[in-house]
Design an enzyme around this catalytic site. Structure first.
Site, PDB file in Angstrom:
ATOM      1  N   LEU A   1      29.240  41.912  33.945  1.00 29.82           N
ATOM      2  CA  LEU A   1      30.617  42.051  33.474  1.00 29.82           C
ATOM      3  C   LEU A   1      30.834  43.347  32.682  1.00 29.82           C
ATOM      4  O   LEU A   1      29.969  43.788  31.931  1.00 29.82           O
ATOM      5  CB  LEU A   1      30.993  40.845  32.602  1.00 29.82           C
ATOM      6  CG  LEU A   1      30.869  39.486  33.290  1.00 29.82           C
ATOM      7  CD1 LEU A   1      31.293  38.374  32.339  1.00 29.82           C
ATOM      8  CD2 LEU A   1      31.689  39.428  34.569  1.00 29.82           C
ATOM      9  N   HIS A   2      32.015  43.925  32.875  1.00 29.11           N
ATOM     10  CA  HIS A   2      32.396  45.138  32.151  1.00 29.11           C
ATOM     11  C   HIS A   2      33.821  44.955  31.637  1.00 29.11           C
ATOM     12  O   HIS A   2      34.440  43.882  31.844  1.00 29.11           O
ATOM     13  CB  HIS A   2      32.263  46.368  33.045  1.00 29.11           C
ATOM     14  CG  HIS A   2      32.933  46.217  34.382  1.00 29.11           C
ATOM     15  ND1 HIS A   2      34.287  46.089  34.524  1.00 29.11           N
ATOM     16  CD2 HIS A   2      32.420  46.126  35.635  1.00 29.11           C
ATOM     17  CE1 HIS A   2      34.588  45.967  35.799  1.00 29.11           C
ATOM     18  NE2 HIS A   2      33.470  45.970  36.510  1.00 29.11           N
TER      19      HIS A   2
ATOM     20  N   HIS B   1      36.445  43.288  33.894  1.00 28.79           N
ATOM     21  CA  HIS B   1      36.405  41.820  33.952  1.00 28.79           C
ATOM     22  C   HIS B   1      37.010  41.226  32.686  1.00 28.79           C
ATOM     23  O   HIS B   1      37.732  40.234  32.729  1.00 28.79           O
ATOM     24  CB  HIS B   1      34.964  41.314  34.058  1.00 28.79           C
ATOM     25  CG  HIS B   1      34.261  41.704  35.318  1.00 28.79           C
ATOM     26  ND1 HIS B   1      33.231  42.612  35.355  1.00 28.79           N
ATOM     27  CD2 HIS B   1      34.449  41.297  36.595  1.00 28.79           C
ATOM     28  CE1 HIS B   1      32.792  42.733  36.590  1.00 28.79           C
ATOM     29  NE2 HIS B   1      33.519  41.955  37.369  1.00 28.79           N
TER      30      HIS B   1
ATOM     31  N   GLN C   1      28.870  37.513  51.317  1.00 25.86           N
ATOM     32  CA  GLN C   1      29.785  38.650  51.439  1.00 25.86           C
ATOM     33  C   GLN C   1      29.058  39.995  51.473  1.00 25.86           C
ATOM     34  O   GLN C   1      29.681  41.044  51.521  1.00 25.86           O
ATOM     35  CB  GLN C   1      30.835  38.632  50.333  1.00 25.86           C
ATOM     36  CG  GLN C   1      30.326  38.940  48.932  1.00 25.86           C
ATOM     37  CD  GLN C   1      31.403  38.726  47.892  1.00 25.86           C
ATOM     38  OE1 GLN C   1      31.764  37.603  47.551  1.00 25.86           O
ATOM     39  NE2 GLN C   1      31.948  39.823  47.367  1.00 25.86           N
TER      40      GLN C   1
ATOM     41  N   GLY D   1      41.040  42.038  40.110  1.00 26.51           N
ATOM     42  CA  GLY D   1      41.286  43.434  39.731  1.00 26.51           C
ATOM     43  C   GLY D   1      41.747  44.259  40.920  1.00 26.51           C
ATOM     44  O   GLY D   1      41.260  44.080  42.043  1.00 26.51           O
TER      45      GLY D   1
ATOM     46  N   GLN E   1      40.901  43.535  48.868  1.00 24.45           N
ATOM     47  CA  GLN E   1      40.441  42.154  48.644  1.00 24.45           C
ATOM     48  C   GLN E   1      41.608  41.257  48.221  1.00 24.45           C
ATOM     49  O   GLN E   1      41.714  40.108  48.661  1.00 24.45           O
ATOM     50  CB  GLN E   1      39.341  42.142  47.578  1.00 24.45           C
ATOM     51  CG  GLN E   1      38.909  40.750  47.168  1.00 24.45           C
ATOM     52  CD  GLN E   1      37.672  40.742  46.300  1.00 24.45           C
ATOM     53  OE1 GLN E   1      36.565  40.746  46.821  1.00 24.45           O
ATOM     54  NE2 GLN E   1      37.837  40.722  44.984  1.00 24.45           N
TER      55      GLN E   1
ATOM     56  N   SER F   1      30.727  47.141  38.498  1.00 26.50           N
ATOM     57  CA  SER F   1      29.356  46.727  38.183  1.00 26.50           C
ATOM     58  C   SER F   1      28.360  47.688  38.821  1.00 26.50           C
ATOM     59  O   SER F   1      27.257  47.881  38.320  1.00 26.50           O
ATOM     60  CB  SER F   1      29.115  45.309  38.691  1.00 26.50           C
ATOM     61  OG  SER F   1      30.106  44.454  38.160  1.00 26.50           O
TER      62      SER F   1
HETATM   63  O1  PAF Z   1      35.462  40.872  43.500  1.00 31.20           O
HETATM   64  C1  PAF Z   1      34.414  40.231  43.357  1.00 31.20           C
HETATM   65  O2  PAF Z   1      33.668  40.383  42.365  1.00 31.20           O
HETATM   66  C2  PAF Z   1      33.976  39.236  44.421  1.00 31.20           C
HETATM   67  O3  PAF Z   1      34.311  39.706  45.681  1.00 31.20           O
HETATM   68  C3  PAF Z   1      34.545  37.834  44.188  1.00 31.20           C
HETATM   69  C4  PAF Z   1      36.054  37.815  44.277  1.00 31.20           C
HETATM   70  C5  PAF Z   1      34.079  37.316  42.830  1.00 31.20           C
HETATM   71  C6  PAF Z   1      34.005  36.867  45.264  1.00 31.20           C
HETATM   72  O4  PAF Z   1      32.617  36.776  45.220  1.00 31.20           O
END
Ligand code: PAF
Length: 289
Positions: free
Chosen positions: A33-34, A37, A61, A149, A155, A188
């Protein structure tokens, strides 16, 4: 803050919140986390009775095994940060807890054309994996709102399509990109940069910003070519793609008046670290002028 590691415990916790008519805000993350987040988490805390964060590096993913292996993992520190930010519960499941039958696709999600361009082209299967974990988290945590974000601009569009096609009732809240003082979009993956690569990384945003001004007197094609040429000339940097797109459909535009909202989305390899960023071209925002 409650630390929840099992699906059953999460389901029970959520049922309790629902019984008390508490609104739930969910911040899905992959940890490390930064400040970006934290800005999502703070908003979730402010806008909901109960803020839940998840920390899970989702294997489905990642289309590149090395990327998955090298992804930064800082669980203890993440938990400390979330507690400090006022999160009520953090869900930190193992891979086996989320995928008892193995981490693999279970179905094909309808994500629309927005999932086929850019990241969709260069990271096959990536958005299917994102849809798989995010839809799972939505079904378990049953959030009223979920926070994402804008660094991952595509996304958000894909998740909106997934929510629609799956019929999930949740408000998707997009939050502005957080940048370091030198302009680098917080990610990250920045932790993986060498000192030298880190010192050059702000060039990405510097070039994007300058290109907004350039776009006032140049065509889409000229602006595109300028951005790619400038960044490709930085040592160790290579543009994987740069697309100037309609911000709603994410399909490329050829003229500046072709869409109401136009976004430039870029992915740059800085050494072996893959960084993404984006900027608004039209309408102009305070960030882009
Ligand atoms: O954006 C992210 O960090 C990831 O793609 C998410 C949305 C947490 C899904 O794993």
């Amino acid at each position: 803050m409650q630390i929840i590691r099992s699906v059953d415990e999460l389901v029970g916790y959520v049922a309790m919140q629902k019984n008390h008519h508490h609104s739930i805000g969910l911040v899905p993350t992959m940890g490390a986390l930064h400040a970006g987040h934290i800005s999502l988490v703070e908003r979730a805390v402010k806008e909901n009775d109960t803020a839940i964060a998840s920390v899970f590096v989702n294997p489905t993913q990642f289309n590149n095994p090395d990327d998955l292996k090298n992804y930064p993992r800082t669980e203890e520190e993440d938990i400390r940060i979330l507690a400090q930010a006022g999160v009520a519960a953090v869900f930190v499941p193992s891979v086996e807890e989320i995928y008892p039958d193995g981490a693999k696709p279970e179905k094909v999600y309808d994500l629309g054309t927005a999932a086929e361009v850019m990241e969709g082209k260069f990271r096959p299967g990536h958005f299917q994996g994102v849809a798989q974990i995010v839809s799972r988290l939505f079904l378990l945590a049953r959030p009223d709102r979920a926070y994402f974000g804008e660094k991952d601009f595509q996304q958000i569009a894909v998740i909106r399509n997934m929510v629609k096609s799956e019929g999930i009732e949740v408000e998707i809240v997009d939050c502005p990109i957080c940048r370091d003082v030198d302009g680098l979009a917080l990610s990250s993956r920045n932790a993986l940069l060498t000192e030298e690569q880190r010192s050059r990384a702000p060039e990405i945003y510097a070039v994007l910003r300058a290109s907004v001004e350039y776009s006032m007197s140049h065509t889409v094609a000229e602006t595109h070519a300028k951005v790619v040429a400038l960044l490709d000339s930085v040592p160790e940097m290579r543009v994987e793609y740069f697309e100037i797109v309609d911000a709603s459909t994410l399909l490329p535009v050829e003229q500046w008046d072709e869409a109401e909202r136009i976004q430039g989305c870029i992915t740059v390899y800085n050494g072996s670290v893959r960084l993404i960023d984006n900027i608004r071209y039209r309408p102009l925002s305070s960030e882009s002028v």
